[in-house]
Design an enzyme around this catalytic site. Structure first.
Site, PDB file in Angstrom:
ATOM      1  N   GLU A 146       9.998  -5.106   1.576  1.00 34.69           N
ATOM      2  CA  GLU A 146       9.817  -3.653   3.435  1.00 34.69           C
ATOM      3  C   GLU A 146      10.784  -4.602   4.349  1.00 34.69           C
ATOM      4  O   GLU A 146      11.416  -3.604   5.120  1.00 34.69           O
ATOM      5  CB  GLU A 146       8.226  -3.400   2.839  1.00 34.69           C
TER       6      GLU A 146
ATOM      7  N   ARG B 286      -1.054  -1.013  22.222  1.00 37.54           N
ATOM      8  CA  ARG B 286      -2.588  -1.870  21.453  1.00 37.54           C
ATOM      9  C   ARG B 286      -2.899  -0.684  20.471  1.00 37.54           C
ATOM     10  O   ARG B 286      -3.792  -0.802  19.440  1.00 37.54           O
ATOM     11  CB  ARG B 286      -3.237  -2.639  21.922  1.00 37.54           C
TER      12      ARG B 286
ATOM     13  N   GLY C 260     -14.774  -5.387  21.092  1.00 34.30           N
ATOM     14  CA  GLY C 260     -15.674  -6.110  20.060  1.00 34.30           C
ATOM     15  C   GLY C 260     -16.395  -5.161  19.605  1.00 34.30           C
ATOM     16  O   GLY C 260     -16.850  -4.101  19.686  1.00 34.30           O
TER      17      GLY C 260
ATOM     18  N   HIS D 256       8.786  -9.139 -22.820  1.00 31.84           N
ATOM     19  CA  HIS D 256       8.866  -7.934 -23.469  1.00 31.84           C
ATOM     20  C   HIS D 256      10.489  -7.536 -22.476  1.00 31.84           C
ATOM     21  O   HIS D 256      10.231  -5.670 -22.334  1.00 31.84           O
ATOM     22  CB  HIS D 256       7.849  -7.290 -23.202  1.00 31.84           C
TER      23      HIS D 256
HETATM   24  C1  G6P Z   1       3.139   3.842   4.895  1.00 38.94           C
HETATM   25  C2  G6P Z   1       3.190   2.307   4.790  1.00 38.94           C
HETATM   26  C3  G6P Z   1       2.166   1.811   3.966  1.00 38.94           C
HETATM   27  C4  G6P Z   1       1.089   1.185   3.869  1.00 38.94           C
HETATM   28  C5  G6P Z   1       1.131   3.310   2.803  1.00 38.94           C
HETATM   29  C6  G6P Z   1       0.012   4.169   3.272  1.00 38.94           C
HETATM   30  O1  G6P Z   1       4.308   3.140   3.205  1.00 38.94           O
HETATM   31  O2  G6P Z   1       4.318   1.287   5.586  1.00 38.94           O
HETATM   32  O3  G6P Z   1       2.050   0.068   4.825  1.00 38.94           O
HETATM   33  O4  G6P Z   1       0.318   1.462   2.920  1.00 38.94           O
HETATM   34  O5  G6P Z   1       2.483   4.171   4.397  1.00 38.94           O
HETATM   35  O6  G6P Z   1      -0.881   3.744   4.267  1.00 38.94           O
HETATM   36  P1  G6P Z   1      -1.417   4.176   4.568  1.00 38.94           P
HETATM   37  O7  G6P Z   1      -2.264   4.681   6.416  1.00 38.94           O
HETATM   38  O8  G6P Z   1      -2.436   5.169   3.854  1.00 38.94           O
HETATM   39  O9  G6P Z   1      -2.603   3.002   4.321  1.00 38.94           O
END
Ligand code: G6P
Length: 607
Positions: free
Chosen positions: A487, A27, A101, A503
């Site tokens: 992705e 986690r 929490g 366009h």
């Molecule tokens: C990688 C991850 C994306 C993320 C990006 C920016 O490409 O796969 O999910 O949005 O990095 O990462 P950050 O930790 O800066 O948000």
């Protein structure tokens, strides 16, 4: 996210708890700790870093106890450190507490206790619980816990031990998961099933607002009104891997489903008496009034949050906003002014290009405010101001819940600035706040309807190209929907501003090419209908997302999904949810490695 484990029985408690904490490592955490009662003394061992560091600390001390509580911490209030690690004990070492929490009113409670002479040593919200237990101690462990819990607001699952009561441990649950594992002459508590699955498969699930008093051979469960509650025993039939995913097949799905919580945790502690409060934001009213321009700099999905932010901030706070990819910003020599503000958005807080852009901005004497999910990350440490998203650790590479938490920080920030600048009336500000508070429930209502998206995905999952079109914030959300799909499903996908179709891109539309159209903006609805007709006339299969009530969309679409109504600026938080599900199901039907797509990394720490 933080993890809790606790044991009471006749065996050595510490090895059992260490084993449970190890099962919660997936986690994400930054520190770990354990508290036990040994010879009527409370002993706490805790340290920043990995569970191995904790093991070393324990080996150097020796132990002998058959009850205790343990914790892995994912920092929210206060950086990762030995002192901020859980368990937290009260000043005389009578009570120890582990907590998952956020105690939303902890600052008020802390202030109240400080006035009464109580000393605090950590920056955490959790220490407040330990100190309250000692301050309001009635001499009766159970009564004391009831009286302290009645003062707490927010979300919390808590494990508590008291040095004078070595034969019982108390567990409290409200809006954060907690279970009791049932053994033979021994019992457990845990925030998550994997922590105890190797010990027992029989559990009680605590419901919200319940307190369990647990002895090795007896468990009494009460609601917050002190009425006894009877539970059915639940037998876990999952294996350890699916238990980590709480029964979901993939972390991505689990994290999509966690979005109401991520959004609630990010919004609720920041709204007090209908006003937005940012603790520790050193951006004065004057700084905001003097702002010349905001640059939002980020990568990937965080950049797409920036695209939404441009519309939002310009619309309600009337401050000009530019959005840049961090990799471009750092080399394009932007014409920065000392009254500009750079906002870096990053889930990990470690993305190399975003960090470089931050350093470049600071070198130019421009203030940096970061929106970051990982407390204590490099970007958080080096920024002048931080607003944390409280989405918890994200494990799937493709972000979902962190994106949603970043969006709501943008709404909070835009409203905060608009209020200081007087660009919106008090009534409109209050309307926005009310809508913000309803967002988690509205997201929840969409999650419940995920099956409505399956038919479309089953038919089109093998399409070579999938297009997304929208205008204004819908276009910004299309960028995210398209990226998510690429992705996780490897489908070729493009997002276009719907007005740009004519366009060039419209030449790519042919028979049965899926086009996902977002038409959530009232003022642009009819313009979108025209754009959808244009692609439909060329054979496209249309999947539309519109706000409930706008049934005219059905005249031009083959498939529709309605989202609940909310105010204009907050629609992205709702429209992105079906797009996340579409990416997920398309990837699922294509048999892709959803949580770890090829060639991608969760945190990109190289240029
Ligand atoms: C990688 C991850 C994306 C993320 C990006 C920016 O490409 O796969 O999910 O949005 O990095 O990462 P950050 O930790 O800066 O948000």
């Amino acid at each position: 996210m933080c993890g809790i484990v606790g044991y009471i029985g006749e065996k050595q408690a510490i090895p059992i708890m260490l084993c449970g904490l190890e099962k919660l490592e997936y986690r994400g955490y930054d520190s770990a700790g354990i508290a036990v009662i040994e010879n009527n003394k409370l002993k706490v061992f805790k340290t920043k870093g990995r569970i191995n560091n904790l093991k070393e600390l324990l080996n150097n001390n020796g132990y002998n106890s058959s009850m205790g509580i343990g914790h892995t911490r994912w920092a929210t209030h206060g950086k990762p450190s030995d002192i901020n690690a859980h368990p937290h004990s009260s000043n005389s070492n009578k009570f120890a507490v582990v907590h998952n929490g956020i105690i939303e009113n902890y600052l008020d409670l802390k202030e109240e206790l400080i006035k009464k002479g109580v000393k605090f040593i950590s920056e955490t919200d959790t220490e407040v619980i330990a100190q309250l237990l000692e301050y309001y101690d009635t001499g009766n462990f159970v009564d004391t816990v009831f009286s302290v819990v009645s003062k707490l607001q927010g979300a919390f699952s808590i494990g508590i031990i008291c040095k004078d009561n070595p034969d019982e441990l108390i567990a409290v649950k409200k809006d954060s998961p907690l279970i009791i594992g049932l053994g033979d002459g021994e019992n457990y508590i845990a925030s998550d099933i994997p922590a105890i699955l190797s010990k027992t498969r029989k559990i009680y699930r605590l419901d919200d607002e319940e307190i369990a008093v647990i002895k090795k051979d007896k468990i009494n469960i009460y609601n917050f009104n002190k009425e006894i509650v009877y539970k059915n025993v639940f037998t876990v039939d999952w294996d350890i891997t699916s238990a980590e995913k709480m029964g979901y097949e993939h972390f991505m799905m689990k994290e999509i489903m966690e979005q109401p919580k991520a959004v609630r945790d990010t919004i609720y502690p920041r709204i007090k008496n209908n006003k937005i409060i940012f603790d520790q934001l050193s951006l004065s009213e004057n700084d905001i009034k003097n702002l010349n321009r905001i640059y939002i700099v980020a990568c990937g999905s965080a950049y797409h949050v920036g695209c939404v932010a441009k519309y939002t901030i310009e619309k309600i706070a009337k401050i000009p906003v530019e959005v840049d990819f961090a990799s471009e910003f750092r080399y394009r020599k932007p014409l920065l002014n000392k009254n500009d503000l750079i906002i870096i958005i990053s889930q990990s807080g470690e993305t190399a290009d975003s960090l470089a852009a931050l350093r470049e901005s600071k070198k130019n004497g421009v203030k940096v405010l970061s929106i970051v999910n990982v407390v204590g990350s490099t970007i958080a440490n080096e920024s002048d101001n931080i607003i944390y998203t409280w989405a918890g650790p994200e494990i799937a590479v493709a972000t979902t819940k962190a994106y949603s938490a970043q969006l709501v920080v943008i709404y909070l920030l835009a409203l905060y600035m608009a209020d200081k600048l007087g660009t919106i009336s008090n009534d409109i500000y209050t309307d926005y706040i009310n809508e913000l508070l309803k967002l988690p429930d509205k997201i929840e209502s969409i999650l419940k309807r995920k099956d409505e998206l399956i038919d479309f995905c089953k038919i089109y999952f093998n399409s070579r190209d999938i297009f997304f079109i929208g205008r204004n914030v819908d276009y910004a959300v299309c960028l995210e929907g398209s990226l998510k799909l690429k992705e996780v499903s490897y489908a070729h996908s493009e997002a276009y501003a719907a007005g740009e179709l004519k366009h060039g891109p419209i030449s790519l539309i042919e028979n049965d090419v899926p086009v996902i159209a977002l038409a959530t903006q009232d003022d642009l609805f009819y313009k979108m209908l025209s754009n959808i007709k244009e692609v439909k006339a060329r054979g496209a299969a249309i999947f539309s997302i519109a706000v409930e009530g706008n049934t005219k969309i059905e005249q031009v679409s083959d498939y529709n999904f309605y989202i609940p109504t909310t105010c204009d600026i907050m629609l992205p938080s709702l429209s992105v949810i079906p797009l996340q599900f579409i990416s997920y199901y398309v990837a699922l039907y294509k048999n892709c490695d959803i949580d770890k797509p090829r060639n991608l990394a969760k945190s990109v720490t190289v240029e």
